[in-house]
Design a protein around this motif. Structure first.
Motif, PDB file in Angstrom:
ATOM      1  N   LYS A 125       9.636   6.146   1.559  1.00  0.00           N
ATOM      2  CA  LYS A 125       9.713   5.018   0.623  1.00  0.00           C
ATOM      3  C   LYS A 125      10.294   3.793   1.314  1.00  0.00           C
ATOM      4  CE  LYS A 125       9.462   3.323  -3.626  1.00  0.00           C
ATOM      5  NZ  LYS A 125       9.849   1.943  -3.395  1.00  0.00           N
ATOM      6  N   GLU A 127       7.601   2.319   3.446  1.00  0.00           N
ATOM      7  CA  GLU A 127       6.621   1.675   2.566  1.00  0.00           C
ATOM      8  C   GLU A 127       7.121   0.314   2.097  1.00  0.00           C
ATOM      9  OE1 GLU A 127       5.395   2.594  -1.939  1.00  0.00           O
ATOM     10  OE2 GLU A 127       4.695   4.131  -0.523  1.00  0.00           O
ATOM     11  N   TYR A 170       4.050   7.952  11.471  1.00  0.00           N
ATOM     12  CA  TYR A 170       3.411   6.656  11.275  1.00  0.00           C
ATOM     13  C   TYR A 170       3.588   5.842  12.555  1.00  0.00           C
ATOM     14  CZ  TYR A 170       2.079   6.919   6.399  1.00  0.00           C
ATOM     15  OH  TYR A 170       1.445   7.239   5.228  1.00  0.00           O
ATOM     16  N   GLN A 176       0.843  -1.189   0.000  1.00  0.00           N
ATOM     17  CA  GLN A 176       0.000   0.000   0.000  1.00  0.00           C
ATOM     18  C   GLN A 176       0.882   1.245   0.000  1.00  0.00           C
ATOM     19  OE1 GLN A 176      -3.390  -0.005  -0.216  1.00  0.00           O
ATOM     20  NE2 GLN A 176      -3.212  -2.241  -0.448  1.00  0.00           N
ATOM     21  N   PRO A 177       0.700   2.144  -0.976  1.00  0.00           N
ATOM     22  CA  PRO A 177       1.509   3.369  -0.988  1.00  0.00           C
ATOM     23  C   PRO A 177       1.190   4.230   0.232  1.00  0.00           C
ATOM     24  CG  PRO A 177      -0.253   3.480  -2.625  1.00  0.00           C
ATOM     25  CD  PRO A 177      -0.255   2.087  -2.100  1.00  0.00           C
ATOM     26  N   LEU A 178       2.230   4.808   0.812  1.00  0.00           N
ATOM     27  CA  LEU A 178       2.058   5.630   2.011  1.00  0.00           C
ATOM     28  C   LEU A 178       2.188   7.108   1.651  1.00  0.00           C
ATOM     29  CD1 LEU A 178       4.232   3.625   4.598  1.00  0.00           C
ATOM     30  CD2 LEU A 178       1.784   3.395   4.108  1.00  0.00           C
TER      31      LEU A 178
END
Length: 851
Positions: free
Chosen positions: A571, A574, A511, A503-505
């Protein structure tokens, strides 16, 4: 002339132990000359050198290439990527249709077809699950050659009436280590001195596999690829007989089952015992004919179903253990005279022959017994007051998945609840609960898996007396005497699940992920290894995430955007988080709805642990291996395993944690002990379990008192006992392996991820920490009535009650954590293992002072 004489003398001496094929086989047997002998391929006679695993496989492939009787397949690979091979041996016409033969056998086993009087019996022949018990694997060379090339009446009948599955090395990594040891320490004139280097391996021994596990304890637990491959074949074929060839001390003789009658597993049918006795007559007959010494029914129990000779007994097969006195090299002096390696190999070969004869004679009885075994499962389930078991792991899908995968590999079905249910005021939520019904073909195995037996006819155990899998996984579980109101899915759980999609963050203030999932430590490790800055919440908080309020428990991990040093941190998070089934929650603000804010001092930095794991002769190779395995497999950390003799030369400041497994460390140098004291005071975290905890207490690093084996034994009265009562008393005083309930302080950092106060603990020693006077030091204490499963004498139970299971306190700027027991026993104790990983990541945040 003298030099030639010396050369000839040395050349002849080098073959002092060499025996030709005529030593192993009756001269009435003729062999097909087109099939290669072991000597023609390996370059030496069997028993002259210890066969390496690569040589063993090479020869087996050569046999398969030259004989129409043999198929060979690779069924898996070890940790060190050695191939696990299995030979399927049968008459050529049967071998050409072997898959149809297997399916027909299974149809017969499952009662779908009546017993065919012409059907073959299936044998699974397994050798040398302990690497330094090599006579089995070396005998496998001869067994395979005989089956491929012999022309005698026995082999013709074998090919007509059986299918033989031959597994020549159950532990390739261990066998390879031992062959290297024995061969590299063998002189041209082999030494028979028991004290010579050849007969005394360095630490760790080659009994074990790559991670120093005893693979003969892994048949049920399936922690290792060797075991998983073996059980997959066992379940695919359902053999009638399984043989398990071992070795014992040099001063013994030869053992074959049955073992001590009073020590069989209660779920093993009596007919299994009767068949074992009938087969044993053949072993006795062949050993008598060769004037070999042997014994039976006076050693070794058949209780723990995770052993190679017992697992088959609760799976419809007949498992048979063989134990040969070991030369532990090429030749050794013993109380029975000079014991040569070829002699040990020949004994193993002889009992292969007697097994063949016994199976041929009892083939129809074995086939009928196996079908009846599974037919009886339905009747036994109908009579049983218990109808099945609910198992649940709230908030930890991964731990539950590991458990369900284990069941699946043993062909045990588990079904997801479709509606939540409450049993005895305990709610089992549908989303994390499964039902394991007893009414299925593996009834006996399920009963053994979930057994909480505490009372036994014979209280002396060769191995553990309790192993309840639900306790090991720290699952909430409940036996049900009625399935009324229990609604389950139609299909059993299956490991064939879809791969999760990354799932792209989007960029957020921070987070966070929860610590409950079993893979959370590994996720955190990978983030830290990739330069991500992380914080642990030492208190609860509630935030807005995805437009909803989300409560995070203490132990949750927060990744604040504002402290990251990498420009591509998002990234990285992710990519790493996509590897785990753990939700990553975006947080919009550092101002929380409730509880601590994200800039609080209660949000403490987490650093990547650098672990020194003490090894060497003072330490238990099994426990060091289990800790290494857990760190490697489940945490993603590579500990530095440093042997005790080298500790003085090590810069301790390179490490954040030092771990002492069970062992005897009193003789460590004064210099190292002083360095250890300073290192802890300056901020290091030290962990000790069992003997390791005792060492830390003796050095006053751990402020605790303890009870030793002698202290526990002192509670037993010996009044009125005579010499013959010694073994009985020793059995009562010992804790071979039982399960105890501890009460955990759920507010302590070491208990993060645990969801209930009771934590089952595995105990296999009588060492016991005493509870601290300071409640803040007691992370876990044994309950008032602690015994959950297995045998422990009442005297020991009463002393364990309210004792200390886990203690932790500050030492200067550092901390010490101690446990009475092993948190990662045999790699399957998933519950207590989280205490250990919490000590790695959160140990520096322990604030309790010793009293």
């Amino acid at each position: 002339m003298r030099s030639i004489f010396v050369f000839l003398f040395l050349s002849l001496s080098s073959f002092v132990s060499a025996k030709p094929l005529s030593y192993y086989f009756d001269d009435t047997i003729t062999f097909d000359p087109s099939v290669p002998t072991p000597q023609s391929v390996l370059g030496y006679n069997v028993g002259e050198w210890h066969v390496r695993h690569d040589q063993l496989v090479y020869y087996m492939r050569a046999l398969a290439d030259s004989s129409e009787r043999i198929n060979i397949q690779t069924i898996g690979y070890t940790h060190e990527q050695r191939p696990l091979v299995m030979l399927t041996i049968a008459a050529p016409e049967r071998l050409a249709n072997i898959e149809q033969v297997r399916k027909a056998h299974l149809a017969q086993v499952n009662g779908e077809q009546p017993v065919d009087t012409n059907a073959p019996a299936i044998m699974y022949m397994g050798y040398s699950v302990h690497g330094n018990e090599p006579s089995g694997s070396n005998a496998a060379l001869l067994v395979a050659y005989y089956l491929a090339a012999a022309q005698d009446e026995r082999v013709q009948k074998l090919l007509a009436d059986t299918v033989i599955l031959l597994d020549p090395s159950l532990n390739p990594d261990g066998l390879a280590r031992f062959a290297s040891w024995a061969n590299s320490n063998r002189a041209m004139v082999p030494s028979s001195d028991p004290s010579t280097r050849e007969h005394n391996e360095n630490w760790p021994s080659s009994r074990t596999n790559h991670y120093w596990f005893d693979l003969n304890r892994d048949w049920l637990l399936l922690q290792h690829p060797e075991s998983r491959a073996r059980i997959a074949q066992f379940q695919a074929w359902q053999p009638n007989v399984l043989t398990d060839f071992h070795e014992m001390g040099p001063n013994s003789t030869y053992f074959f089952q049955p073992g001590i009658p009073s020590r069989k597993n209660p779920h093993t049918p009596q007919q299994n015992v009767d068949l074992t006795k009938a087969i044993a007559q053949h072993h006795a007959r062949i050993l008598d004919s060769h004037e070999r010494l042997y014994f039976t029914e006076e050693a070794f129990d058949d209780f723990y179903v995770g052993k190679g000779s017992t697992y088959p007994d609760v799976n419809g097969s007949v498992g048979i253990l063989f134990e040969q006195a070991s030369s532990r090299g090429h030749v050794q002096d013993t109380i029975n005279g000079r014991l040569e390696f070829p002699f040990t190999i020949k004994n193993q070969l002889l009992t292969n022959f007697s097994t063949f004869d016994a199976v041929l004679e009892n083939r129809q009885k074995l086939l009928a017994y196996q079908q009846d075994f599974f037919k009886q499962a339905t009747k036994l389930a109908e009579k049983d007051k218990i109808k099945g078991y609910l198992v649940s792991a709230p908030k930890d899908a991964t731990r539950l998945r590991y458990f369900l995968s284990l069941l699946e590999q043993h062909q045990v079905d588990a079904y997801a609840l479709t509606d939540s249910v409450t049993v005895d005021k305990q709610k089992f939520a549908a989303q994390n609960t499964y039902f394991v019904p007893l009414e299925q073909r593996q009834y006996r195995l399920i009963k053994a898996m979930f057994s909480e037996q505490q009372s036994f006819i014979d209280n002396t155990f060769y191995d553990v007396s309790g192993w309840t899998l639900a306790h090991a996984f720290n699952l909430e579980f409940k036996p049900l005497d009625s399935v009324w109101g229990v609604s389950v899915a139609q299909q059993a759980w299956s490991s064939e699940v879809q791969q999760q999609q990354a799932q792209p963050l989007a960029r957020h203030y921070a987070y966070a992920f929860e610590w409950f999932d079993y893979d959370a430590p590994k996720l955190l490790t990978k983030l830290l290894q990739n330069g991500i800055e992380a914080r642990v919440a030492l208190a609860e908080f509630t935030v807005d995430t995805a437009g909803k309020n989300k409560a995070f428990a203490a132990g949750s991990i927060v990744i604040p955007a504002g402290v990251q040093k990498r420009d591509d941190w998002l990234k990285v998070v992710e990519d790493v988080s996509a590897q785990f089934p753990i939700a990553m929650h975006g947080i919009e603000s550092g101002l929380t709805r409730q509880g601590i804010d994200l800039g609080s001092r209660q949000l403490a930095p987490v650093t990547l642990p650098k672990v020194l794991l003490v090894g060497g002769q003072p330490a238990s190779q099994y426990e060091v291996g289990e800790l290494w395995y857990y760190l490697d497999r489940h945490v993603g950390l590579a500990p530095s395993i440093i042997e005790a003799d080298n500790l003085n030369r090590v810069d301790l400041d390179k490490y954040t944690h030092i771990v002492f497994a069970h062992g005897r460390y009193a003789d460590l140098s004064k210099g190292f002990k002083s360095k250890l004291q300073s290192w802890v005071n300056e901020g290091g975290v030290v962990w000790g379990q069992k003997g390791g905890a005792q060492f830390l207490a003796d050095e006053q690093i751990l402020k605790a008192t303890y009870l030793t084996r002698k202290d526990m034994a002192a509670s037993f009265s010996t009044e009125g006992m005579n010499y013959g009562d010694r073994d009985k008393l020793a059995g009562q005083q010992r804790i071979a392996g039982a399960i105890f309930a501890s009460s955990v302080d759920l507010t302590h950092p070491l208990s993060y991820s645990l969801t209930r106060e009771q934590l089952p603990v595995f105990k296999n020693s009588t060492f016991l920490l005493e509870q601290s006077d300071s409640p803040f030091v007691n992370v876990a204490t044994y309950t008032q009535k602690p015994l959950l499963a297995g045998f422990t004498h009442d005297n020991n139970v009463s002393q364990i009650a309210n004792g200390g299971a886990v203690l932790a306190h500050r030492v200067g700027r550092g901390a010490v954590v101690a446990m009475s027991d092993n948190p990662v026993f045999r790699g399957f104790w998933y519950g207590t293992s989280r205490i250990f990983s919490n000590a790695l990541f959160f140990g520096e945040h322990i604030e309790a002072d010793a009293p």
